[in-house]
Write an enzyme that holds these catalytic residues in place. Structure first.
Site, mmCIF file in Angstrom:
data_model
loop_
_atom_site.group_PDB
_atom_site.id
_atom_site.type_symbol
_atom_site.label_atom_id
_atom_site.label_comp_id
_atom_site.label_asym_id
_atom_site.label_seq_id
_atom_site.Cartn_x
_atom_site.Cartn_y
_atom_site.Cartn_z
ATOM 1 N N HIS A 184 0.780 -1.204 -0.037
ATOM 2 C CA HIS A 184 0.080 0.136 -0.042
ATOM 3 C C HIS A 184 1.082 1.191 -0.026
ATOM 4 O O HIS A 184 0.555 2.165 -0.780
ATOM 5 C CB HIS A 184 -0.981 0.073 1.307
ATOM 6 C CG HIS A 184 -1.989 -1.038 1.233
ATOM 7 N ND1 HIS A 184 -1.586 -1.980 2.104
ATOM 8 C CD2 HIS A 184 -2.984 -1.214 0.482
ATOM 9 C CE1 HIS A 184 -2.864 -2.887 1.987
ATOM 10 N NE2 HIS A 184 -3.756 -2.484 1.199
ATOM 11 N N VAL A 202 4.237 -6.090 -4.572
ATOM 12 C CA VAL A 202 5.279 -6.049 -3.621
ATOM 13 C C VAL A 202 5.735 -7.303 -2.740
ATOM 14 O O VAL A 202 4.469 -7.776 -2.286
ATOM 15 C CB VAL A 202 5.098 -4.703 -2.840
ATOM 16 C CG1 VAL A 202 5.851 -4.530 -1.726
ATOM 17 C CG2 VAL A 202 5.086 -3.518 -3.661
ATOM 18 N N GLN A 258 -8.654 -7.310 -10.964
ATOM 19 C CA GLN A 258 -9.241 -6.286 -10.668
ATOM 20 C C GLN A 258 -8.674 -5.052 -11.483
ATOM 21 O O GLN A 258 -9.432 -4.107 -12.289
ATOM 22 C CB GLN A 258 -8.799 -5.656 -9.192
ATOM 23 C CG GLN A 258 -9.175 -4.406 -8.648
ATOM 24 C CD GLN A 258 -9.147 -4.291 -7.290
ATOM 25 O OE1 GLN A 258 -9.760 -4.820 -6.415
ATOM 26 N NE2 GLN A 258 -7.940 -3.823 -6.822
HETATM 27 P P1 AMP Z 1 -6.488 -3.800 -0.782
HETATM 28 O O1 AMP Z 1 -6.458 -2.937 0.560
HETATM 29 O O2 AMP Z 1 -6.093 -5.104 -0.545
HETATM 30 O O3 AMP Z 1 -7.772 -3.657 -1.413
HETATM 31 O O4 AMP Z 1 -5.602 -3.228 -1.708
HETATM 32 C C1 AMP Z 1 -5.450 -2.089 -2.098
HETATM 33 C C2 AMP Z 1 -4.595 -1.616 -3.390
HETATM 34 O O5 AMP Z 1 -3.155 -2.226 -3.122
HETATM 35 C C3 AMP Z 1 -5.150 -2.372 -4.611
HETATM 36 O O6 AMP Z 1 -4.800 -1.913 -5.678
HETATM 37 C C4 AMP Z 1 -4.114 -3.667 -4.542
HETATM 38 O O7 AMP Z 1 -3.715 -4.311 -5.715
HETATM 39 C C5 AMP Z 1 -2.925 -3.094 -4.063
HETATM 40 N N1 AMP Z 1 -2.204 -4.114 -3.270
HETATM 41 C C6 AMP Z 1 -2.346 -4.969 -2.176
HETATM 42 N N2 AMP Z 1 -1.384 -5.658 -1.909
HETATM 43 C C7 AMP Z 1 -0.313 -5.453 -3.016
HETATM 44 C C8 AMP Z 1 0.991 -5.973 -3.211
HETATM 45 N N3 AMP Z 1 1.576 -7.027 -2.616
HETATM 46 N N4 AMP Z 1 1.796 -5.506 -4.354
HETATM 47 C C9 AMP Z 1 1.249 -4.537 -4.965
HETATM 48 N N5 AMP Z 1 0.080 -3.912 -4.543
HETATM 49 C C10 AMP Z 1 -0.785 -4.477 -3.734
#
Ligand code: AMP
Length: 285
Positions: free
Chosen positions: A37, A176, A153
């Protein structure tokens, strides 16, 4: 950093920024921040004058038997981390503000939402596209940053923005990972130590497919068999799907090329569902 809980206050602020000619980049999240994030926030800051992070555990993207109630939450920790990243606004609306009585509109991207995670989680992507449309209308961003971890997504949102002329530039951020390869996720907090080891099955399988591909194996039926074998060699895994797809259309490919994306969802001990993906060439896990 300003915190807004109401969408009307958020929009008033965004309109003020537009009048000043300042560009906004939005990072939509469900909170419980990890380094993934934070990197998205940094990328947002490189694109625009103001970074807005939304923090909203969106009830309509969870299925009835999913983890809406137990989804990890820690508002103060998230607010502190966002502030440290230089975020201008943390937008944390209440559920009633986002979905007041009488709410009945859905934004739906039809075929891209149906297979892969959409097949295992019916209605999930309609919940995502509906909330992201609302966030775009409330925050009025010039840019929005999404992680490639949630590859479907990302594809669905890119399609929606194009189809509906939303005028928001979508910025994709690479996955990440932890040092050992596990893709970061707020849901990793559910993993007990043994399950944490099992969770490595996904990144290990991606690395194995990349190495087979680099050694000349292009038949996806062969690659898929080897990937499934690798995942199932870890105790407690069951495979929801393993596919080799075109990055934009998510259509399955029978012969892989450099840009083919290996995508997978694996459930650990029948209840923790993890996703991961990797391009067959150019990206190392
Ligand atoms: P979430 O809070 O899990 O809904 O994720 C919010 C945003 O962070 C979304 O665009 C996810 O794709 C991105 N995200 C979550 N985990 C990762 C990660 N490990 N690497 C890159 N982006 C991430």
């Amino acid at each position: 950093m300003i915190v807004f809980n109401s969408s009307s206050e958020m929009t008033d602020w965004a309109k003020g920024q537009a009048r000043l000619g300042r560009k906004i980049a939005l990072v939509p999240t469900m909170g419980f921040f990890h380094r993934g994030h934070l990197e998205l926030m940094q990328t947002a800051g490189r694109h625009a004058d103001e970074v807005v992070v939304s923090l909203f555990v969106n009830p309509i993207q969870f299925g009835v038997n999913e983890d809406l109630d137990s989804y990890p939450r820690d508002f103060q920790r998230d607010a502190d981390l966002a502030q440290q990243e230089g975020v201008s606004v943390l937008f944390a609306p209440d559920v009633d503000d986002m979905y007041p009585e009488g709410f009945q509109t859905t934004v739906s991207v039809s075929s891209l939402s149906r297979h892969l995670c959409g097949a295992d989680r019916p209605g999930h992507f309609n919940g995502v596209t509906t909330v992201v449309s609302k966030l775009f209308n409330i925050v009025r961003p010039d840019y929005a940053v999404f992680g490639q971890k949630d590859f479907q997504q990302l594809a669905v949102i890119q399609r929606m923005v194009k189809d509906l002329n939303m005028g928001v530039e979508i910025v994709a951020h690479p996955i990440v990972r932890e040092k050992d390869g596990l893709a970061m996720s707020s849901r990793n907090t559910y993993l007990k130590p043994e399950q944490r080891k099992t969770a490595l099955s996904l990144s290990r399988a991606i690395a194995m497919a990349q190495s087979l591909f680099n050694d000349g194996e292009g038949q996806t039926t062969v690659l898929k068999r080897e990937v499934e074998k690798e995942i199932l060699s870890f105790p407690g895994t069951s495979i929801d799907y393993v596919e080799f797809v075109n990055q934009n259309t998510l259509e399955p490919m029978s012969i892989a090329d450099n840009r083919t994306l290996l995508v997978m969802a694996v459930t650990i001990d029948n209840h923790i569902r993890l996703i991961d993906n990797g391009q067959l060439a150019l990206i190392s896990c």
